[in-house]
Structures are given as structure tokens and as C-alpha cells.
Design a protein around this motif. Structure first.
Motif, mmCIF file in Angstrom:
data_model
loop_
_atom_site.group_PDB
_atom_site.id
_atom_site.type_symbol
_atom_site.label_atom_id
_atom_site.label_comp_id
_atom_site.label_asym_id
_atom_site.label_seq_id
_atom_site.Cartn_x
_atom_site.Cartn_y
_atom_site.Cartn_z
ATOM 1 N N GLU A 118 35.872 52.788 -13.340
ATOM 2 C CA GLU A 118 35.347 53.553 -12.196
ATOM 3 C C GLU A 118 34.503 54.758 -12.611
ATOM 4 O O GLU A 118 33.916 55.423 -11.769
ATOM 5 C CB GLU A 118 36.515 54.016 -11.308
ATOM 6 N N LYS A 119 34.501 55.065 -13.929
ATOM 7 C CA LYS A 119 33.728 56.226 -14.385
ATOM 8 C C LYS A 119 32.815 55.796 -15.526
ATOM 9 O O LYS A 119 32.976 56.231 -16.671
ATOM 10 C CB LYS A 119 34.670 57.326 -14.872
ATOM 11 N N TRP A 167 34.037 54.816 -24.427
ATOM 12 C CA TRP A 167 34.253 55.107 -22.997
ATOM 13 C C TRP A 167 35.136 54.033 -22.360
ATOM 14 O O TRP A 167 36.048 54.330 -21.606
ATOM 15 C CB TRP A 167 32.908 55.215 -22.262
ATOM 16 N N TRP A 193 27.231 60.870 -17.175
ATOM 17 C CA TRP A 193 28.611 60.473 -16.913
ATOM 18 C C TRP A 193 29.173 61.359 -15.805
ATOM 19 O O TRP A 193 29.158 62.583 -15.940
ATOM 20 C CB TRP A 193 29.461 60.615 -18.182
ATOM 21 N N MET A 194 29.606 60.727 -14.721
ATOM 22 C CA MET A 194 30.117 61.449 -13.557
ATOM 23 C C MET A 194 29.091 62.489 -13.097
ATOM 24 O O MET A 194 29.451 63.602 -12.699
ATOM 25 C CB MET A 194 31.461 62.106 -13.890
ATOM 26 N N ALA A 242 40.376 63.030 -18.456
ATOM 27 C CA ALA A 242 40.512 61.570 -18.543
ATOM 28 C C ALA A 242 41.358 61.182 -19.752
ATOM 29 O O ALA A 242 42.213 60.294 -19.670
ATOM 30 C CB ALA A 242 39.132 60.922 -18.627
ATOM 31 N N GLU A 254 27.047 64.099 -14.889
ATOM 32 C CA GLU A 254 26.859 65.176 -15.862
ATOM 33 C C GLU A 254 26.214 64.630 -17.145
ATOM 34 O O GLU A 254 26.404 63.474 -17.495
ATOM 35 C CB GLU A 254 28.211 65.813 -16.217
ATOM 36 N N GLU A 278 36.024 67.056 -17.576
ATOM 37 C CA GLU A 278 36.356 65.710 -17.081
ATOM 38 C C GLU A 278 36.809 64.815 -18.231
ATOM 39 O O GLU A 278 37.713 63.986 -18.069
ATOM 40 C CB GLU A 278 35.133 65.085 -16.379
ATOM 41 N N LEU A 327 37.829 56.579 -21.732
ATOM 42 C CA LEU A 327 37.375 57.462 -20.653
ATOM 43 C C LEU A 327 37.067 56.729 -19.357
ATOM 44 O O LEU A 327 36.912 57.356 -18.315
ATOM 45 C CB LEU A 327 36.129 58.237 -21.108
ATOM 46 N N ASP A 328 36.941 55.420 -19.432
ATOM 47 C CA ASP A 328 36.623 54.646 -18.231
ATOM 48 C C ASP A 328 37.507 53.418 -18.195
ATOM 49 O O ASP A 328 37.041 52.296 -17.982
ATOM 50 C CB ASP A 328 35.129 54.252 -18.269
ATOM 51 N N ALA A 361 31.342 68.238 -17.770
ATOM 52 C CA ALA A 361 31.638 66.947 -18.399
ATOM 53 C C ALA A 361 32.762 67.086 -19.421
ATOM 54 O O ALA A 361 33.608 66.193 -19.548
ATOM 55 C CB ALA A 361 30.386 66.395 -19.066
#
Lengths: 120, 158
Positions: free
Chosen positions: B29-30, B20, B139-140, B73, B142, B69, B24-25, B66
């Protein structure tokens, strides 16, 4: 500099492209291959300065591709970018003539450490 | 399989958090929050088979939201722009990267298969096996889950 990125995942080809940019390498000409067979063809036809290849791909794997290139006398600099980074795979990659093996997940710093001597 | 070779939920958490943070982050921020979600979801299940000295699957399961997203990302686009093909590619690659890292904790020699994405997980024979470990996260907002399933020696993993 022309770089051939071989990965069966479009997402990963895009991440590799983005990471090269984040690592500060500008002015690169990037070409792509979706498997090892395309890799061999494009490495011969387009004469890249470096191949960055996934290991596990359909049709022909990355390790099969580098062995095919070397067997035909093509010595294009070659590095793996793969989800597996065991010592055994590093040894196998090195024995086949690969310069490095970058394990996923990677960062721009990892790319710089491995690529600066070639692209820097 | 010896106890020392078995991956744990903590191993999965560490691997997932690395993935992540890298993909993905990237802007922090995620974050992947290591809290079980209110409700697990197996709308999308991506997996890679491991075969050889050990047989089983490494799976990433999540909700449809998810999965969109995650693809957005990874591809640097909006969640409303991603296609089904983008989602399959993105989740398959997540399973591949996580699977590659889990494989290093398993007995050698093993081979990693190519990723598969299954959208109707209920009663899917490919997804049957004995769960070795699991990491559940949110995550977010989800549900996201990483799990490792062992199949009987010589069992169907293809």
C-alpha cells in the motif's frame, strides 16, 4: 527454543523478531545483543539454541564473535543475517562454522528455508 | 574502475524496490514510485562508506517527513511516535542494507563501514564525491533518493 538476535540496529532486531513470527515460529524465547562482544557474553551465559547475527557491528563483528565462540569450545548453532551476501562472505562464514547466511533484504520464506531444519 | 563494475541507476532502483517490498511496503500500500519528486530533499542523509578496491559512499537521502514514515514503517508504529534515535537507526539500517547490496556490484575486495546519518548535508565534507549513479523516487508523496558517490583512491571515507 531460545534465540539470540545480535544486531547493532534496534530496527533490524525488531524486523528479525517480526520475520520469525511471520515465518510461523511460535513460542520462541528471544534475547538480544547489540554487538559481537555482547553476543559472545550472552551466548555463554544464556546458552541459546541458535544465534542469528549481523556481520558488521561495532566493538566486535559477527565473524569475530563466532570465531571467539568456537575457539572457546562453544558450538551453539550460528547463522548470519547480514546486508552482504557475496560468495566470499558465505565461504568465510561457513569456514568459521556458521550454518547459513541470510542476506538482507529477506522475507519470511527465506527464514523458513534456512531455519526449518533447526526450528521446524 | 571498469565500466562493467559500475553500478547503474537501474541497479539502485532494483535494490531499493526489493528493500521497500521487504521492509517498507510489506502490504503493497506504500509503493516506492520511480518518479523524480517535485523537489529533491537532503534533510536526512544516511550513508555507508565503502573502502578497499573501491572508495566511496552509498547514500539514502530524503525529507524529514519521509524519514519519519520510514522509521514508523520499519518499527511498526505511528509516524508521530518515532524519536530522533528511531529515525537515525532506521535510515542508517536502510543505507546499510542498500549499501551491502551495492557492494556486491563493486570491485573486490571492499569493506563496508558502519552507517552514519547526517542531518545537515550542505557543505558536509563526508558527503563529497563524484556521483556514479542515482535513483530518484517519490514515496508517500515525499522525495527519496539513493545514490553512489566515488571518492578519489585513498580519499577520506571514514
Amino acid at each position: 527454543m531460545k534465540i539470540l538476535i545480535a544486531d547493532d540496529s534496534r530496527v533490524m532486531r525488531q524486523i528479525v523478531t517480526r520475520t520469525l513470527r511471520q515465518a510461523g515460529y511460535d513460542g520462541l524465547e528471544l534475547i538480544e545483543a547489540e554487538d559481537g562482544a555482547q553476543l559472545v557474553q550472552k551466548a555463554n551465559d544464556e546458552k541459546p539454541d541458535l544465534v542469528l547475527s549481523d556481520w558488521n557491528m561495532p566493538n566486535m563483528t559477527g565473524i569475530e564473535a563466532i570465531r571467539a565462540l568456537r575457539a572457546s569450545g562453544n558450538n551453539t548453532p550460528f547463522g548470519f543475517v547480514t546486508s552482504e551476501g557475496t560468495q566470499e562472505m558465505r565461504d568465510t562464514a561457513s569456514a568459521a562454522g556458521a550454518l547459513f547466511l541470510i542476506a538482507k533484504p529477506f522475507t519470511a520464506e527465506t527464514f523458513k528455508e534456512n531455519l526449518d531444519s533447526i526450528l521446524g | 574502475m571498469s565500466a562493467t563494475m559500475a553500478p547503474t541507476g537501474d541497479d539502485l532502483q532494483q535494490i531499493a524496490e526489493q528493500v521497500w517490498a521487504s521492509y517498507l511496503d510489506t502490504d503493497g500500500e506504500k509503493p516506492l514510485v520511480p518518479l523524480p519528486p517535485d523537489k529533491l530533499s537532503r534533510d536526512v542523509v544516511a550513508g555507508v562508506a565503502v573502502s578497499g578496491a573501491w572508495h566511496g559512499l552509498v547514500l539514502v537521502s530524503c525529507s524529514t517527513a519521509a524519514s519519519k514514515e520510514a522509521a514508523a514503517a520499519l518499527l511498526g508504529m505511528g509516524a508521530d511516535e518515532v524519536t530522533v534515535g528511531d529515525i537515525d537507526d532506521a535510515l542508517g539500517e536502510l543505507a546499510n542494507v542498500i549499501g551491502g547490496n551495492v557492494k556486491s556490484l563493486l570491485p573486490e575486495p571492499c569493506t563496508l563501514g558502519l552507517p552514519e546519518v547526517h542531518n545537515n548535508a550542505d557543505n558536509d565534507p563526508w558527503l563529497e564525491g563524484d556521483e556514479i549513479c542515482r535513483f530518484e523516487a517519490t514515496w508517500m508523496g515525499e522525495p527519496m533518493e539513493v545514490s553512489v558517490l566515488e571518492k578519489p583512491q585513498g580519499g577520506e571515507t571514514a
